[in-house]
Design a protein around this motif. Structure first.
Motif, mmCIF file in Angstrom:
data_model
loop_
_atom_site.group_PDB
_atom_site.id
_atom_site.type_symbol
_atom_site.label_atom_id
_atom_site.label_comp_id
_atom_site.label_asym_id
_atom_site.label_seq_id
_atom_site.Cartn_x
_atom_site.Cartn_y
_atom_site.Cartn_z
ATOM 1 N N ALA A 236 36.022 -39.917 -25.267
ATOM 2 C CA ALA A 236 37.266 -40.246 -25.368
ATOM 3 C C ALA A 236 37.989 -40.497 -24.193
ATOM 4 N N ASN A 237 39.370 -40.739 -24.296
ATOM 5 C CA ASN A 237 39.953 -41.572 -23.296
ATOM 6 C C ASN A 237 40.532 -40.265 -22.206
ATOM 7 N N VAL B 239 33.743 -47.210 -30.055
ATOM 8 C CA VAL B 239 34.423 -46.050 -30.548
ATOM 9 C C VAL B 239 36.049 -46.099 -29.884
ATOM 10 N N SER B 240 36.958 -45.838 -30.757
ATOM 11 C CA SER B 240 38.439 -45.583 -30.440
ATOM 12 C C SER B 240 38.941 -44.440 -31.231
ATOM 13 N N LEU B 241 38.771 -43.219 -30.873
ATOM 14 C CA LEU B 241 39.405 -42.038 -31.350
ATOM 15 C C LEU B 241 40.637 -41.854 -31.326
ATOM 16 N N PHE C 255 35.871 -36.188 -22.213
ATOM 17 C CA PHE C 255 36.917 -37.360 -21.859
ATOM 18 C C PHE C 255 36.553 -38.245 -20.480
ATOM 19 N N ILE C 256 36.569 -39.359 -20.738
ATOM 20 C CA ILE C 256 35.855 -40.093 -19.432
ATOM 21 C C ILE C 256 37.173 -41.120 -18.923
ATOM 22 N N ASN C 257 36.977 -41.420 -17.542
ATOM 23 C CA ASN C 257 37.699 -42.352 -17.114
ATOM 24 C C ASN C 257 36.865 -43.690 -16.891
ATOM 25 N N PRO C 258 36.957 -44.813 -17.901
ATOM 26 C CA PRO C 258 35.978 -45.856 -17.693
ATOM 27 C C PRO C 258 35.920 -46.599 -16.657
ATOM 28 N N ASP C 259 36.847 -46.894 -15.798
ATOM 29 C CA ASP C 259 36.713 -47.401 -14.599
ATOM 30 C C ASP C 259 35.960 -46.825 -13.421
ATOM 31 N N LEU D 97 43.691 -38.784 -26.247
ATOM 32 C CA LEU D 97 43.967 -38.955 -24.650
ATOM 33 C C LEU D 97 43.917 -37.107 -24.180
ATOM 34 N N ALA D 98 43.294 -37.188 -23.023
ATOM 35 C CA ALA D 98 43.366 -35.918 -22.201
ATOM 36 C C ALA D 98 43.771 -36.165 -21.173
#
Length: 379
Positions: A170-171, A212-214, A141-145, A217-218
């Motif tokens: 994932a988000n 990818v858009s699963l 689970f990543i923080n894209p910023d 959300l964690a």
């Protein structure tokens, strides 16, 4: 009976693109012929199978000797965890767990999914080689910023390379915010719009970068409330917390528990019990909202449990590592906390032994989230 059991297990393994090893087959034969069971058995006889679906989800952050101890596991300890999983469990993709929960379809006995939060570069350096060698699927689970920012984070180039190796991303929100910060001062509508813009923007950025858009959300720090969980459900998201417990048919898809497996929870001996845990079939709780506005619980918490594989009289609940008074009547269990709850995050864990699966425990966790006087949450 033995032939049918073996055939059944082979079909289950084939659905996960895995083939039973000769050693695993021998375990089934021995267990069936001689009634042998243990915490490390790779298969159970049919009368010991847990409710389906059932799985545990592990949570890691750093895999390093050079990072904060509270969220880190050493590379050597991480390897030991994975070797134990290889010998005693079936590691499955997180997507398989979610799909099984949604459809109420079987998972392999002792199924485990592996997750990481935050997208640190040491995951690639110290965990990925071990996981790849063992052919274990896993999710970050990543923080894209935060990706590509600072030397401790993965780069998008690395993320894409790991994606090609079968890693799932994932988000975890754009920037790892405390999602419940300022909820009371802003008002529910304004607060929810603000945090959801963050979640939706993060999902778009992940999709733009890797396609990818699963819609997983964690929650950062595991913090959520009923309003946020309801928004996830409305938008088609699955939510993952940081409270402990296995997942099963009665689990909330917007607040799935994960077992932290690093820092103080990295000890493999205690982790084995968690890995073998079963999702306690709680059908109702008198406390629905984990975000509390006060630091005292005025009423006891009552759980309704529907199972013929556990006795409510054997449920024991713990707070801060200590057993608390627990009462049972019929299919309900009640407990009370007299302590003042801490600012930030805390939880109660309740366990009870399985009747059929010797040495395995049902597990349920109730998290609590309490803001400080300014309406904010500590790291």
């Amino acid at each position: 009976m033995l032939i049918n059991l073996i055939r059944s297990w082979i079909r289950s393994s084939a659905s996960l693109n895995s083939v039973p090893s000769p050693a695993s087959m021998m375990t089934i034969v021995c267990a069936t012929l001689f009634g042998v069971t243990s915490l490390s058995a790779t298969a159970s006889s049919s009368d010991q199978a847990p409710p389906i679906p059932n799985a545990t989800i592990l949570l890691y952050h750093h895999v390093s000797n050079e990072t904060p101890p509270s969220t880190s596991i050493s590379p050597s300890d991480f390897k030991a965890h994975m070797e134990y999983l290889k010998a005693n469990h079936t590691v499955v993709p997180l997507q398989d767990v979610v799909a099984a929960l949604k459809a109420n379809t079987p998972l392999p006995d002792k199924a485990v999914a592996i997750t990481f939060d935050d997208g640190f570069a040491n995951i690639l350096e110290n965990a990925h080689p071990v996981l790849t060698k063992m052919d274990f699927p896993y999710t970050i689970f990543i923080n894209p910023d935060e990706i590509d920012v600072g030397p401790k984070q993965l780069t998008w180039e690395q993320v894409k390379r790991m994606l090609n190796d079968g890693v799932t991303f994932a988000n975890h929100t754009l920037d790892h915010l405390h999602m419940l910060n300022d909820e009371q001062s802003l008002g529910e509508s304004v607060w929810l719009d603000k945090v959801w813009q963050n979640v939706a923007s993060a999902e778009r950025k992940i999709n733009d970068q890797i396609g990818v858009s699963l819609k997983y959300l964690a929650y950062p720090f595991g913090e959520y409330n009923l309003t946020l969980a309801a928004k996830l459900k409305e938008e088609g998201y699955v939510g993952f917390g940081q409270h402990s417990g296995a997942v099963g048919p009665h689990s909330d898809l917007q607040a799935l528990p994960r077992f932290p497996a690093a820092g103080p929870y990295a000890n493999l001996n205690s982790l084995k019990t968690k890995l073998n845990s079963l999702a306690m079939p709680v059908t109702h709780s008198s406390l629905q909202e984990p975000r509390l506005t006060g630091r005292k619980l005025s009423d006891p918490i009552t759980l309704t449990i529907e199972s013929d594989d556990m006795r409510t009289s054997q449920v024991t609940c713990f707070f801060k590592g200590d057993a608390i008074e627990t009462r049972s009547e019929g299919n309900t269990v009640s407990f009370r906390i007299n302590d003042t709850l801490p600012i930030g995050r805390s939880r109660i864990n309740c366990t009870a032994p399985s009747i059929k699966a010797q040495g395995r425990y049902y597990w349920y966790s109730q998290p609590f989230f309490i803001a400080d006087k300014s309406g904010r949450y500590p790291d």
